[in-house]
Write a protein that holds these residues in place. Structure first.
Motif, PDB file in Angstrom:
ATOM      1  N   ILE A 176     -51.203  -4.849  -6.741  1.00  0.00           N
ATOM      2  CA  ILE A 176     -51.714  -4.889  -5.372  1.00  0.00           C
ATOM      3  C   ILE A 176     -52.980  -5.745  -5.316  1.00  0.00           C
ATOM      4  O   ILE A 176     -53.189  -6.501  -4.369  1.00  0.00           O
ATOM      5  N   ARG A 177     -53.815  -5.654  -6.344  1.00  0.00           N
ATOM      6  CA  ARG A 177     -55.029  -6.474  -6.376  1.00  0.00           C
ATOM      7  C   ARG A 177     -54.678  -7.951  -6.299  1.00  0.00           C
ATOM      8  O   ARG A 177     -55.326  -8.731  -5.606  1.00  0.00           O
ATOM      9  N   LYS A 178     -53.632  -8.353  -7.013  1.00  0.00           N
ATOM     10  CA  LYS A 178     -53.200  -9.746  -6.950  1.00  0.00           C
ATOM     11  C   LYS A 178     -52.820 -10.128  -5.521  1.00  0.00           C
ATOM     12  O   LYS A 178     -53.104 -11.229  -5.066  1.00  0.00           O
ATOM     13  N   LYS A 179     -52.184  -9.200  -4.828  1.00  0.00           N
ATOM     14  CA  LYS A 179     -51.743  -9.470  -3.459  1.00  0.00           C
ATOM     15  C   LYS A 179     -52.914  -9.631  -2.495  1.00  0.00           C
ATOM     16  O   LYS A 179     -52.855 -10.465  -1.610  1.00  0.00           O
ATOM     17  N   VAL A 180     -53.925  -8.824  -2.637  1.00  0.00           N
ATOM     18  CA  VAL A 180     -55.016  -8.862  -1.666  1.00  0.00           C
ATOM     19  C   VAL A 180     -56.079  -9.902  -2.004  1.00  0.00           C
ATOM     20  O   VAL A 180     -56.932 -10.195  -1.179  1.00  0.00           O
ATOM     21  N   THR A 181     -56.035 -10.459  -3.199  1.00  0.00           N
ATOM     22  CA  THR A 181     -57.015 -11.490  -3.560  1.00  0.00           C
ATOM     23  C   THR A 181     -56.399 -12.876  -3.656  1.00  0.00           C
ATOM     24  O   THR A 181     -57.099 -13.836  -3.933  1.00  0.00           O
ATOM     25  N   ASP A 182     -55.100 -12.986  -3.435  1.00  0.00           N
ATOM     26  CA  ASP A 182     -54.403 -14.259  -3.520  1.00  0.00           C
ATOM     27  C   ASP A 182     -54.686 -15.099  -2.271  1.00  0.00           C
ATOM     28  O   ASP A 182     -54.392 -14.682  -1.154  1.00  0.00           O
ATOM     29  N   PRO A 183     -55.242 -16.297  -2.433  1.00  0.00           N
ATOM     30  CA  PRO A 183     -55.553 -17.118  -1.257  1.00  0.00           C
ATOM     31  C   PRO A 183     -54.307 -17.601  -0.522  1.00  0.00           C
ATOM     32  O   PRO A 183     -54.388 -18.036   0.613  1.00  0.00           O
ATOM     33  N   GLU A 184     -53.130 -17.521  -1.154  1.00  0.00           N
ATOM     34  CA  GLU A 184     -51.899 -17.960  -0.501  1.00  0.00           C
ATOM     35  C   GLU A 184     -51.391 -16.959   0.529  1.00  0.00           C
ATOM     36  O   GLU A 184     -50.521 -17.287   1.327  1.00  0.00           O
ATOM     37  N   ILE A 185     -51.897 -15.730   0.500  1.00  0.00           N
ATOM     38  CA  ILE A 185     -51.446 -14.731   1.461  1.00  0.00           C
ATOM     39  C   ILE A 185     -52.053 -15.073   2.816  1.00  0.00           C
ATOM     40  O   ILE A 185     -53.265 -15.108   2.974  1.00  0.00           O
ATOM     41  N   ASP A 186     -51.201 -15.307   3.777  1.00  0.00           N
ATOM     42  CA  ASP A 186     -51.664 -15.760   5.090  1.00  0.00           C
ATOM     43  C   ASP A 186     -52.053 -14.635   6.028  1.00  0.00           C
ATOM     44  O   ASP A 186     -52.850 -14.839   6.924  1.00  0.00           O
ATOM     45  N   SER A 187     -51.481 -13.471   5.857  1.00  0.00           N
ATOM     46  CA  SER A 187     -51.645 -12.469   6.909  1.00  0.00           C
ATOM     47  C   SER A 187     -51.979 -11.080   6.404  1.00  0.00           C
ATOM     48  O   SER A 187     -51.195 -10.167   6.576  1.00  0.00           O
ATOM     49  N   PRO A 188     -53.142 -10.889   5.769  1.00  0.00           N
ATOM     50  CA  PRO A 188     -53.531  -9.526   5.471  1.00  0.00           C
ATOM     51  C   PRO A 188     -53.623  -8.749   6.777  1.00  0.00           C
ATOM     52  O   PRO A 188     -53.943  -9.350   7.807  1.00  0.00           O
ATOM     53  N   PRO A 189     -53.293  -7.492   6.870  1.00  0.00           N
ATOM     54  CA  PRO A 189     -53.033  -6.567   5.774  1.00  0.00           C
ATOM     55  C   PRO A 189     -51.595  -6.534   5.285  1.00  0.00           C
ATOM     56  O   PRO A 189     -51.225  -5.681   4.487  1.00  0.00           O
ATOM     57  N   PHE A 190     -50.733  -7.423   5.773  1.00  0.00           N
ATOM     58  CA  PHE A 190     -49.340  -7.378   5.346  1.00  0.00           C
ATOM     59  C   PHE A 190     -49.193  -7.776   3.887  1.00  0.00           C
ATOM     60  O   PHE A 190     -48.375  -7.231   3.166  1.00  0.00           O
ATOM     61  N   ASN A 191     -49.962  -8.744   3.446  1.00  0.00           N
ATOM     62  CA  ASN A 191     -50.010  -9.150   2.044  1.00  0.00           C
ATOM     63  C   ASN A 191     -48.628  -9.388   1.457  1.00  0.00           C
ATOM     64  O   ASN A 191     -48.279  -8.863   0.414  1.00  0.00           O
ATOM     65  N   ILE A 192     -47.864 -10.188   2.153  1.00  0.00           N
ATOM     66  CA  ILE A 192     -46.510 -10.467   1.701  1.00  0.00           C
ATOM     67  C   ILE A 192     -46.279 -11.974   1.750  1.00  0.00           C
ATOM     68  O   ILE A 192     -46.780 -12.663   2.630  1.00  0.00           O
ATOM     69  N   THR A 193     -45.554 -12.448   0.780  1.00  0.00           N
ATOM     70  CA  THR A 193     -45.175 -13.854   0.773  1.00  0.00           C
ATOM     71  C   THR A 193     -43.703 -13.950   1.160  1.00  0.00           C
ATOM     72  O   THR A 193     -42.993 -12.944   1.202  1.00  0.00           O
ATOM     73  N   GLN A 194     -43.229 -15.141   1.385  1.00  0.00           N
ATOM     74  CA  GLN A 194     -41.820 -15.312   1.729  1.00  0.00           C
ATOM     75  C   GLN A 194     -40.899 -14.941   0.573  1.00  0.00           C
ATOM     76  O   GLN A 194     -39.750 -14.581   0.781  1.00  0.00           O
ATOM     77  N   GLU A 195     -41.410 -15.002  -0.632  1.00  0.00           N
ATOM     78  CA  GLU A 195     -40.595 -14.700  -1.800  1.00  0.00           C
ATOM     79  C   GLU A 195     -40.458 -13.190  -2.059  1.00  0.00           C
ATOM     80  O   GLU A 195     -39.514 -12.758  -2.715  1.00  0.00           O
TER      81      GLU A 195
END
Length: 148
Positions: free
Chosen positions: A31-50
């Motif tokens: 989860i830390r990777k998800k919330v600190t990844d600059p590629e995540i466009d829309s926190p709090p969703f923290n989801i990528t297309q993949e």
């Protein structure tokens, strides 16, 4: 060794595994990777297309999307595991994942992996707690001895 713990957000199990020199595969790191990844466009969703596609590897399209979403995180952790510790009948505060079907699927995949697994019932007394900690330490020591 990399040890999957279940529930995967149990700080208690993670701490016991780390103290024995193994790497706990835990949800918090993912989860830390998800919330600190600059590629995540829309926190709090923290989801990528993949992410939804990753979940399809572990759960069929007919499975609720929440299960697939959780499995996109838990599945890779299970794949990395060299061993596993599963705590059954734990209360929600011990490390609840919030979804019974995801819990069942995770345990199923851990058992199918054919790695050393320690399955324990959540302790309900001081004596049972001491016994559980001793079993975990013995299991982790045996892993270390077998894998040098």
């Amino acid at each position: 060794m990399k040890v999957a713990i279940f529930p995967p957000n149990s700080l208690i199990l993670a701490d016991l595994v780390e103290r024995k020199g193994h790497e706990p595969l835990i949800l918090q790191k993912e989860i830390r990777k998800k919330v600190t990844d600059p590629e995540i466009d829309s926190p709090p969703f923290n989801i990528t297309q993949e992410d939804p596609l990753k979940g399809l590897k572990y759960a069929a399209i007919e499975v609720p999307s929440g299960v697939r979403g959780r499995m996109s995180i838990f599945g890779p952790l299970i794949e990395e595991a060299d061993a596993a510790i599963i705590m059954e009948d734990a209360p929600f505060g011990f490390g609840c994942m919030g979804c019974s079907r995801t819990n069942e699927l995770c345990v199923y995949y851990l058992r199918q992996k054919k790695v050393p697994i320690l399955e324990l019932k959540y302790p309900r007394s001081r004596e049972e707690t001491i016994e559980v900690v001793n079993k975990i330490n013995t299991f982790l020591d045996r892993l270390e001895a077998e894998n040098g």
